[in-house]
Motif scaffolding. Structure first.
Motif, PDB file in Angstrom:
ATOM      1  N   ASP A  27       0.813  -1.214   0.000  1.00  0.00           N
ATOM      2  CA  ASP A  27       0.000   0.000   0.000  1.00  0.00           C
ATOM      3  C   ASP A  27       0.848   1.267   0.000  1.00  0.00           C
ATOM      4  OD1 ASP A  27      -2.407  -1.435   0.064  1.00  0.00           O
ATOM      5  OD2 ASP A  27      -2.333  -1.608   2.234  1.00  0.00           O
ATOM      6  N   ALA A  28       2.083   1.155   0.475  1.00  0.00           N
ATOM      7  CA  ALA A  28       2.975   2.313   0.508  1.00  0.00           C
ATOM      8  C   ALA A  28       4.394   1.861   0.199  1.00  0.00           C
ATOM      9  CB  ALA A  28       2.932   3.005   1.878  1.00  0.00           C
ATOM     10  N   VAL A  29       5.115   2.704  -0.499  1.00  0.00           N
ATOM     11  CA  VAL A  29       6.544   2.502  -0.763  1.00  0.00           C
ATOM     12  C   VAL A  29       7.298   3.613  -0.056  1.00  0.00           C
ATOM     13  CG1 VAL A  29       8.353   2.486  -2.511  1.00  0.00           C
ATOM     14  CG2 VAL A  29       6.156   1.384  -2.993  1.00  0.00           C
ATOM     15  N   ILE A  30       8.270   3.229   0.765  1.00  0.00           N
ATOM     16  CA  ILE A  30       9.113   4.205   1.460  1.00  0.00           C
ATOM     17  C   ILE A  30      10.517   4.109   0.885  1.00  0.00           C
ATOM     18  CG2 ILE A  30      10.003   5.048   3.660  1.00  0.00           C
ATOM     19  CD1 ILE A  30       7.683   3.592   5.038  1.00  0.00           C
ATOM     20  N   LEU A  31      10.886   5.056   0.042  1.00  0.00           N
ATOM     21  CA  LEU A  31      12.256   5.090  -0.470  1.00  0.00           C
ATOM     22  C   LEU A  31      13.172   5.538   0.661  1.00  0.00           C
ATOM     23  CD1 LEU A  31      11.674   6.659  -4.010  1.00  0.00           C
ATOM     24  CD2 LEU A  31      11.669   4.258  -3.317  1.00  0.00           C
ATOM     25  N   ASP A  32      14.199   4.753   0.907  1.00  0.00           N
ATOM     26  CA  ASP A  32      15.010   4.927   2.114  1.00  0.00           C
ATOM     27  C   ASP A  32      16.361   5.541   1.790  1.00  0.00           C
ATOM     28  OD1 ASP A  32      15.893   4.809   4.705  1.00  0.00           O
ATOM     29  OD2 ASP A  32      16.239   2.646   4.723  1.00  0.00           O
ATOM     30  N   LEU A  33      16.648   6.666   2.430  1.00  0.00           N
ATOM     31  CA  LEU A  33      17.966   7.300   2.333  1.00  0.00           C
ATOM     32  C   LEU A  33      18.808   7.045   3.579  1.00  0.00           C
ATOM     33  CD1 LEU A  33      16.995  10.825   0.918  1.00  0.00           C
ATOM     34  CD2 LEU A  33      17.768   8.804  -0.353  1.00  0.00           C
ATOM     35  N   GLU A  34      18.212   6.410   4.589  1.00  0.00           N
ATOM     36  CA  GLU A  34      18.904   6.286   5.875  1.00  0.00           C
ATOM     37  C   GLU A  34      19.607   4.939   6.014  1.00  0.00           C
ATOM     38  OE1 GLU A  34      18.234   6.692  10.680  1.00  0.00           O
ATOM     39  OE2 GLU A  34      16.906   5.521   9.420  1.00  0.00           O
ATOM     40  N   ASP A  35      19.005   4.006   6.750  1.00  0.00           N
ATOM     41  CA  ASP A  35      19.697   2.771   7.116  1.00  0.00           C
ATOM     42  C   ASP A  35      20.143   1.939   5.919  1.00  0.00           C
ATOM     43  OD1 ASP A  35      19.437   3.355   9.776  1.00  0.00           O
ATOM     44  OD2 ASP A  35      17.714   2.048  10.120  1.00  0.00           O
ATOM     45  N   ALA A  36      19.379   1.961   4.848  1.00  0.00           N
ATOM     46  CA  ALA A  36      19.663   1.067   3.719  1.00  0.00           C
ATOM     47  C   ALA A  36      20.721   1.599   2.767  1.00  0.00           C
ATOM     48  CB  ALA A  36      18.373   0.793   2.944  1.00  0.00           C
ATOM     49  N   VAL A  37      21.258   2.788   3.033  1.00  0.00           N
ATOM     50  CA  VAL A  37      22.183   3.420   2.092  1.00  0.00           C
ATOM     51  C   VAL A  37      23.520   3.707   2.766  1.00  0.00           C
ATOM     52  CG1 VAL A  37      22.550   5.405   0.572  1.00  0.00           C
ATOM     53  CG2 VAL A  37      20.253   4.452   0.843  1.00  0.00           C
ATOM     54  N   ALA A  38      24.593   3.257   2.153  1.00  0.00           N
ATOM     55  CA  ALA A  38      25.941   3.485   2.682  1.00  0.00           C
ATOM     56  C   ALA A  38      26.296   4.969   2.580  1.00  0.00           C
ATOM     57  CB  ALA A  38      26.951   2.658   1.901  1.00  0.00           C
ATOM     58  N   PRO A  39      27.160   5.459   3.480  1.00  0.00           N
ATOM     59  CA  PRO A  39      27.499   6.890   3.471  1.00  0.00           C
ATOM     60  C   PRO A  39      27.962   7.413   2.118  1.00  0.00           C
ATOM     61  CG  PRO A  39      28.319   5.864   5.462  1.00  0.00           C
ATOM     62  CD  PRO A  39      27.788   4.755   4.616  1.00  0.00           C
ATOM     63  N   GLU A  40      28.767   6.629   1.419  1.00  0.00           N
ATOM     64  CA  GLU A  40      29.302   7.107   0.143  1.00  0.00           C
ATOM     65  C   GLU A  40      28.243   7.155  -0.956  1.00  0.00           C
ATOM     66  OE1 GLU A  40      30.214   2.662   0.495  1.00  0.00           O
ATOM     67  OE2 GLU A  40      30.264   4.439   1.792  1.00  0.00           O
ATOM     68  N   ALA A  41      27.085   6.535  -0.714  1.00  0.00           N
ATOM     69  CA  ALA A  41      26.025   6.514  -1.723  1.00  0.00           C
ATOM     70  C   ALA A  41      24.865   7.449  -1.391  1.00  0.00           C
ATOM     71  CB  ALA A  41      25.505   5.084  -1.896  1.00  0.00           C
ATOM     72  N   LYS A  42      24.982   8.218  -0.314  1.00  0.00           N
ATOM     73  CA  LYS A  42      23.847   9.047   0.129  1.00  0.00           C
ATOM     74  C   LYS A  42      23.424  10.071  -0.928  1.00  0.00           C
ATOM     75  CE  LYS A  42      23.505   7.644   4.558  1.00  0.00           C
ATOM     76  NZ  LYS A  42      22.314   6.995   5.142  1.00  0.00           N
ATOM     77  N   ALA A  43      24.368  10.771  -1.500  1.00  0.00           N
ATOM     78  CA  ALA A  43      24.026  11.836  -2.452  1.00  0.00           C
ATOM     79  C   ALA A  43      23.388  11.261  -3.711  1.00  0.00           C
ATOM     80  CB  ALA A  43      25.264  12.649  -2.800  1.00  0.00           C
ATOM     81  N   SER A  44      23.951  10.182  -4.235  1.00  0.00           N
ATOM     82  CA  SER A  44      23.388   9.593  -5.448  1.00  0.00           C
ATOM     83  C   SER A  44      22.030   8.954  -5.171  1.00  0.00           C
ATOM     84  CB  SER A  44      24.355   8.558  -6.028  1.00  0.00           C
ATOM     85  OG  SER A  44      24.619   7.515  -5.106  1.00  0.00           O
ATOM     86  N   ALA A  45      21.851   8.390  -3.986  1.00  0.00           N
ATOM     87  CA  ALA A  45      20.553   7.813  -3.621  1.00  0.00           C
ATOM     88  C   ALA A  45      19.496   8.901  -3.541  1.00  0.00           C
ATOM     89  CB  ALA A  45      20.657   7.078  -2.289  1.00  0.00           C
ATOM     90  N   ARG A  46      19.851  10.053  -2.989  1.00  0.00           N
ATOM     91  CA  ARG A  46      18.907  11.170  -2.924  1.00  0.00           C
ATOM     92  C   ARG A  46      18.468  11.583  -4.322  1.00  0.00           C
ATOM     93  NH1 ARG A  46      22.036  15.633  -1.198  1.00  0.00           N
ATOM     94  NH2 ARG A  46      21.981  14.765   0.925  1.00  0.00           N
ATOM     95  N   ALA A  47      19.429  11.725  -5.222  1.00  0.00           N
ATOM     96  CA  ALA A  47      19.101  12.114  -6.597  1.00  0.00           C
ATOM     97  C   ALA A  47      18.201  11.075  -7.254  1.00  0.00           C
ATOM     98  CB  ALA A  47      20.386  12.302  -7.399  1.00  0.00           C
ATOM     99  N   GLN A  48      18.464   9.811  -6.989  1.00  0.00           N
ATOM    100  CA  GLN A  48      17.669   8.744  -7.586  1.00  0.00           C
ATOM    101  C   GLN A  48      16.244   8.734  -7.036  1.00  0.00           C
ATOM    102  OE1 GLN A  48      19.477   5.110  -9.415  1.00  0.00           O
ATOM    103  NE2 GLN A  48      19.035   4.360  -7.363  1.00  0.00           N
ATOM    104  N   ALA A  49      16.099   9.008  -5.734  1.00  0.00           N
ATOM    105  CA  ALA A  49      14.770   9.073  -5.126  1.00  0.00           C
ATOM    106  C   ALA A  49      13.968  10.233  -5.698  1.00  0.00           C
ATOM    107  CB  ALA A  49      14.888   9.219  -3.610  1.00  0.00           C
ATOM    108  N   LEU A  50      14.598  11.375  -5.864  1.00  0.00           N
ATOM    109  CA  LEU A  50      13.924  12.538  -6.434  1.00  0.00           C
ATOM    110  C   LEU A  50      13.466  12.247  -7.856  1.00  0.00           C
ATOM    111  CD1 LEU A  50      16.278  15.398  -5.181  1.00  0.00           C
ATOM    112  CD2 LEU A  50      14.084  14.699  -4.208  1.00  0.00           C
ATOM    113  N   GLN A  51      14.303  11.542  -8.616  1.00  0.00           N
ATOM    114  CA  GLN A  51      13.938  11.205  -9.989  1.00  0.00           C
ATOM    115  C   GLN A  51      12.770  10.223 -10.011  1.00  0.00           C
ATOM    116  OE1 GLN A  51      15.370  12.653 -12.836  1.00  0.00           O
ATOM    117  NE2 GLN A  51      13.487  11.742 -13.653  1.00  0.00           N
ATOM    118  N   ALA A  52      12.777   9.281  -9.067  1.00  0.00           N
ATOM    119  CA  ALA A  52      11.677   8.311  -8.988  1.00  0.00           C
ATOM    120  C   ALA A  52      10.355   9.013  -8.709  1.00  0.00           C
ATOM    121  CB  ALA A  52      11.973   7.279  -7.910  1.00  0.00           C
TER     122      ALA A  52
END
Length: 273
Positions: A27-52
């Motif tokens: 019923d809901a999708v929570i795109l995760d920038l916190e626990d599931a993302v390594a520190p070096e991937a935080k910025a690229s994960a944010r950009a990918q979430a925004l694009q999604a």
């Protein structure tokens, strides 16, 4: 906000996972920038979430974003980027007092907030957290809460049960959604089924999940059973009879029901739809 029986955390750093989420039965999708993302991937994960979020395609699912804690090096930038990105809600981790929500609100504008209750400090401040303007949902962060308490929950989650009750109570008092914490059991097992049933019995609206294999069990557990729906329809039909129009309590199928049961019956039938 529609009913949320299953809210699936998906790492925002994983493009294939995000694409898969568009077709899952949660019923809901929570795109995760916190626990599931390594520190070096935080910025690229944010950009990918925004694009999604910009691309859409999630259908009727609620699309939320879990940002990093505001006191981390990424949290403020996460919130600033998410403000007008089109997410249905922003999930704030480790909310310990109302000031955490106020700080996020200043960055996010009017985007609905979901607060993760996962610290001992949050449990002590729960009444004031739940009363915060713009808050839409409380999520039990059971793994982090157990760590903060230094307890060992076990399959029955016994040390956490008073806190789960408190979270549901606070949510109900303020008209919020209440989501149970994640299970670390990744397959459809009796253990996962028992935990889902326990959360439903405690009054949670649904459960947060960390694997697609958990969705079907959660959807079943947090939906009213056929027997429950049949009871609700019988109660509604009985109170609709002209001879019961002015009665506060009547007999239905050999049991006494009151007007308060009618309200619950109407909620069950709406949820079943």
């Amino acid at each position: 906000m529609h009913t949320i029986r299953s809210a699936l955390f998906m790492p925002a750093s994983n493009a294939r996972a995000i694409e898969k989420a568009r077709g899952l039965a949660c019923d809901a999708v929570i795109l995760d920038l916190e626990d599931a993302v390594a520190p070096e991937a935080k910025a690229s994960a944010r950009a990918q979430a925004l694009q999604a979020a910009a691309d859409g395609g999630f259908g009727g699912r609620t699309l939320a974003l879990r940002v990093n804690a505001l006191d981390s090096e990424w949290g403020i930038a996460d919130c600033e980027a998410a403000r007008d990105a089109g997410f249905d809600a922003i999930v704030l981790p480790k909310v310990s007092n109302p000031d955490d929500l106020s700080a996020a609100r200043a960055l996010l504008g009017d985007v609905p907030l979901w607060a993760m209750i996962e610290t001992c400090a949050a449990m002590l401040a729960l009444p004031t957290i739940a009363a915060t303007r713009g808050l839409e949902c409380l999520i039990a962060g059971t793994n982090d809460l157990a760590k903060d308490m230094r307890c060992t929950p076990g399959a029955d989650r016994l040390p956490l049960l008073p806190h789960l009750t408190a979270i549901v109570t606070a949510a109900r008092a303020h008209g919020l959604i209440a989501l149970d914490g994640v299970s670390n059991v990744l397959a459809e097992t009796p253990e996962l089924a028992a935990e889902c049933a326990q959360g439903a019995a405690f009054g949670f609206d649904g459960k947060t999940l960390i694997h697609p294999a958990q969705i079907a069990l959660a959807n079943r557990a947090f939906a009213p059973s056929a027997e429950r729906v049949a009871w609700a329809k019988a109660v509604i039909a009985a109170f609709a009879q002209p001879e019961n129009a002015d009665k506060g309590a009547i007999r239905v199928n050999g049991a006494m029901v009151e007007r308060l049961h009618l309200s619950e019956a109407e909620r069950i039938v709406t949820l079943a739809r």
